[in-house]
Design an enzyme around this catalytic site. Structure first.
Site, PDB file in Angstrom:
ATOM      1  N   LYS A   1       0.848  -1.198   0.000  1.00 24.76           N
ATOM      2  CA  LYS A   1       0.000   0.000   0.000  1.00 24.76           C
ATOM      3  C   LYS A   1       0.882   1.246   0.000  1.00 24.76           C
ATOM      4  O   LYS A   1       1.847   1.324   0.769  1.00 24.76           O
ATOM      5  CB  LYS A   1      -0.895   0.001   1.240  1.00 24.76           C
ATOM      6  CG  LYS A   1      -1.921  -1.105   1.224  1.00 24.76           C
ATOM      7  CD  LYS A   1      -3.000  -0.834   0.197  1.00 24.76           C
ATOM      8  CE  LYS A   1      -3.758  -2.079  -0.152  1.00 24.76           C
ATOM      9  NZ  LYS A   1      -4.789  -1.876  -1.164  1.00 24.76           N
TER      10      LYS A   1
ATOM     11  N   ASP B   1       0.011   0.080  -4.578  1.00 28.70           N
ATOM     12  CA  ASP B   1      -1.418   0.398  -4.681  1.00 28.70           C
ATOM     13  C   ASP B   1      -1.700   1.645  -3.852  1.00 28.70           C
ATOM     14  O   ASP B   1      -1.576   1.616  -2.630  1.00 28.70           O
ATOM     15  CB  ASP B   1      -2.226  -0.800  -4.151  1.00 28.70           C
ATOM     16  CG  ASP B   1      -3.719  -0.598  -4.270  1.00 28.70           C
ATOM     17  OD1 ASP B   1      -4.160   0.480  -4.726  1.00 28.70           O
ATOM     18  OD2 ASP B   1      -4.466  -1.529  -3.900  1.00 28.70           O
TER      19      ASP B   1
ATOM     20  N   GLU C   1      -1.108   0.602  -8.933  1.00 32.11           N
ATOM     21  CA  GLU C   1      -2.566   0.406  -8.917  1.00 32.11           C
ATOM     22  C   GLU C   1      -3.282   1.631  -8.352  1.00 32.11           C
ATOM     23  O   GLU C   1      -2.840   2.215  -7.364  1.00 32.11           O
ATOM     24  CB  GLU C   1      -2.833  -0.832  -8.050  1.00 32.11           C
ATOM     25  CG  GLU C   1      -4.274  -1.239  -7.912  1.00 32.11           C
ATOM     26  CD  GLU C   1      -4.378  -2.636  -7.255  1.00 32.11           C
ATOM     27  OE1 GLU C   1      -3.534  -3.517  -7.544  1.00 32.11           O
ATOM     28  OE2 GLU C   1      -5.297  -2.837  -6.436  1.00 32.11           O
TER      29      GLU C   1
ATOM     30  N   GLU D   1     -11.022  -1.735  -9.755  1.00 27.85           N
ATOM     31  CA  GLU D   1     -11.782  -2.374  -8.676  1.00 27.85           C
ATOM     32  C   GLU D   1     -12.977  -1.524  -8.249  1.00 27.85           C
ATOM     33  O   GLU D   1     -13.897  -2.029  -7.613  1.00 27.85           O
ATOM     34  CB  GLU D   1     -10.877  -2.674  -7.477  1.00 27.85           C
ATOM     35  CG  GLU D   1     -10.420  -1.455  -6.722  1.00 27.85           C
ATOM     36  CD  GLU D   1      -9.486  -1.791  -5.566  1.00 27.85           C
ATOM     37  OE1 GLU D   1      -8.309  -2.042  -5.830  1.00 27.85           O
ATOM     38  OE2 GLU D   1      -9.941  -1.816  -4.419  1.00 27.85           O
TER      39      GLU D   1
ATOM     40  N   ASP E   1     -13.557  -6.744 -10.223  1.00 23.58           N
ATOM     41  CA  ASP E   1     -13.749  -7.708  -9.135  1.00 23.58           C
ATOM     42  C   ASP E   1     -15.021  -8.499  -9.434  1.00 23.58           C
ATOM     43  O   ASP E   1     -16.091  -7.908  -9.603  1.00 23.58           O
ATOM     44  CB  ASP E   1     -13.864  -6.959  -7.799  1.00 23.58           C
ATOM     45  CG  ASP E   1     -13.878  -7.896  -6.609  1.00 23.58           C
ATOM     46  OD1 ASP E   1     -14.696  -8.844  -6.613  1.00 23.58           O
ATOM     47  OD2 ASP E   1     -13.084  -7.710  -5.670  1.00 23.58           O
TER      48      ASP E   1
ATOM     49  N   HIS F   1      -9.427  -8.288  -9.500  1.00 22.31           N
ATOM     50  CA  HIS F   1      -9.291  -7.872  -8.110  1.00 22.31           C
ATOM     51  C   HIS F   1     -10.029  -8.898  -7.246  1.00 22.31           C
ATOM     52  O   HIS F   1     -11.120  -9.335  -7.608  1.00 22.31           O
ATOM     53  CB  HIS F   1      -9.928  -6.486  -7.950  1.00 22.31           C
ATOM     54  CG  HIS F   1      -9.934  -5.975  -6.545  1.00 22.31           C
ATOM     55  ND1 HIS F   1     -11.030  -6.123  -5.709  1.00 22.31           N
ATOM     56  CD2 HIS F   1      -8.983  -5.341  -5.829  1.00 22.31           C
ATOM     57  CE1 HIS F   1     -10.736  -5.578  -4.527  1.00 22.31           C
ATOM     58  NE2 HIS F   1      -9.499  -5.097  -4.571  1.00 22.31           N
TER      59      HIS F   1
ATOM     60  N   GLU G   1      -4.749 -12.353  -7.220  1.00 17.92           N
ATOM     61  CA  GLU G   1      -4.665 -11.597  -5.963  1.00 17.92           C
ATOM     62  C   GLU G   1      -5.114 -12.454  -4.787  1.00 17.92           C
ATOM     63  O   GLU G   1      -6.255 -12.914  -4.736  1.00 17.92           O
ATOM     64  CB  GLU G   1      -5.543 -10.333  -6.048  1.00 17.92           C
ATOM     65  CG  GLU G   1      -5.511  -9.542  -4.746  1.00 17.92           C
ATOM     66  CD  GLU G   1      -6.037  -8.128  -4.880  1.00 17.92           C
ATOM     67  OE1 GLU G   1      -6.756  -7.834  -5.859  1.00 17.92           O
ATOM     68  OE2 GLU G   1      -5.704  -7.297  -3.997  1.00 17.92           O
TER      69      GLU G   1
HETATM   70 CA    CA Z   1      -6.488  -2.229  -4.710  1.00 14.99          CA
END
Ligand code: CA
Length: 381
Positions: free
Chosen positions: A172, A200, A226, A252, A275, A302, A335
């Site tokens: 992240k 991300d 991302e 996503e 997703d 996702h 993922e």
């Molecule tokens: Ca994400």
């Protein structure tokens, strides 16, 4: 065959000492909405609605109160007809977001029923498996709370994923460029050059900031960047994409073939990330994937739910085409969320485990998982 009942469960688990943060907030709980569609032939289908901003009970109420009564008496094998009918029912106010997550859960359950009715795994119904195991990357490396050094904790976590055999992991970012660069550098140094590293931002930045970050971290061999900018900012996406040597991923927070049409037609991302439990279920993912192949844009789903959503995503992943097809295709990454989630493994009787960096894809009928009703009752709100 006729649908007789649509039931939903809202599950919640608190994270007393495992609260975690990212660029937008800190969470101290996990929730999910699971739906069970029953039929007059005794077959049941399972689905999960992607939960993020929640609460999950909103998705559950849409499933039970809005879509449920419309489904009773319908043939569950008519998933295309049902999808269009339900989408149109809520279209005026439900074109994106939680309404489509709720529709996704129902659609997944209908495919589970179809697979069980025919005695085939869903991937067979989708046209067959391009792969029977999924090369996984670890989603984790969130911001731990109440630790003396976030950086040290992240490095330790990253080394754990390396130890577990993951070939890739996602960090992240979005905490401010200086902090992001520090975390990326520390993790790349710790894990070495051979493991794929993604970042991300969860749409924390504007285009100028995202471009600055991309240029600062490109030397650390980042596999993708991302959600650099908010999902509505397609011009920003295109600016970042044009000015970054790191491939840009996103999607996503996008929904249905209508939403993905914009991302695809404008070539806003290098890697599409719909997703399954949010973008519209299998019925819609097939269409999104077809559009992606026609545009020759990679698609890496996702995935962020419990074992129900994970099982469904693995079925889709098996049938995900190479984009493009070639003699030596680069296997897509699956993922595999490793952040704290007390509900993830418990909801199903079957468990998933990483082996040599891969998750195996079940070849049992439907999604290949059964609900653990005792566990579900324990965590149901
Ligand atoms: Ca994400």
């Amino acid at each position: 065959m006729k649908i007789t009942e649509v039931k939903t469960y809202v599950l919640q688990a608190m994270l007393p000492d495992k609260a975690f943060g990212w660029s937008q907030r800190v969470t101290d709980r996990r929730q999910t909405a699971i739906c069970v569609v029953s039929t007059d032939e005794g077959l049941q289908g399972l689905g999960e609605a992607f939960y993020f901003g929640g609460p999950a009970k909103i998705a559950a109420e849409i499933i039970s109160d809005v879509f449920g009564p419309l489904l009773v008496g319908r043939d569950p094998l008519d998933h295309n007809v049902i999808w269009d009918y339900l989408y149109n029912w809520t279209r005026d106010q439900g074109m994106k977001g939680i309404t489509i997550s709720a529709l996704s859960a129902i659609d997944i359950a209908l495919w589970d029923i179809k697979g069980k009715a025919l005695g085939l795994p869903v991937y067979k119904l989708l046209g067959g498996a391009y792969r029977n195991k999924a090369r996984a990357y670890a989603t984790g490396l969130y911001e731990p709370q109440n630790v003396p050094s976030v950086e040290k904790a992240l490095v330790e976590e990253a080394l754990g994923y390396k130890e577990d055999g993951f070939g890739g992991m996602k960090l992240k970012v979005g905490y401010g460029i200086k902090t992001d660069v520090r975390y990326v550098m520390a993790i790349r140094e710790a894990i070495g050059e051979d493991i794929y590293l993604m970042v991300d931002a969860n749409h924390a930045y504007n285009a100028a900031e995202a471009i600055r970050l991309a240029r600062e971290i490109e030397r650390f061999n980042i596999y993708w960047f991302e959600e650099p900018v908010p999902p509505e900012d397609l011009d920003g996406y295109m600016e970042v994409k044009k000015n970054s040597s790191i491939p840009i991923a996103g999607g996503e927070c996008e929904y249905t073939r209508y939403g993905f049409r914009e991302l695809i037609n404008r070539r806003a991302v290098d890697i599409l990330q719909p997703d399954l439990c949010a973008a519209g279920g299998f019925t819609e993912m097939i269409k999104i994937a077809a559009m992606a192949t026609a545009a020759n844009i990679s698609l890496v789903p996702h995935v962020w739910g419990t074992n129900v959503g994970l099982a469904a995503s693995l079925q889709f992943f098996a049938a995900l085409p190479h984009i493009p097809e070639r003699r030596f295709p680069d296997e897509p990454f699956f993922e595999y969320d490793r952040s704290s989630h007390p509900l993830r493994d418990g909801v199903t009787l079957e468990k998933f485990a990483l082996k040599d960096g891969y998750l195996s894809i079940p070849d049992r009928p439907g999604l290949g998982v059964k609900l653990d009703t005792v566990f579900v009752a324990k965590y149901a709100l």
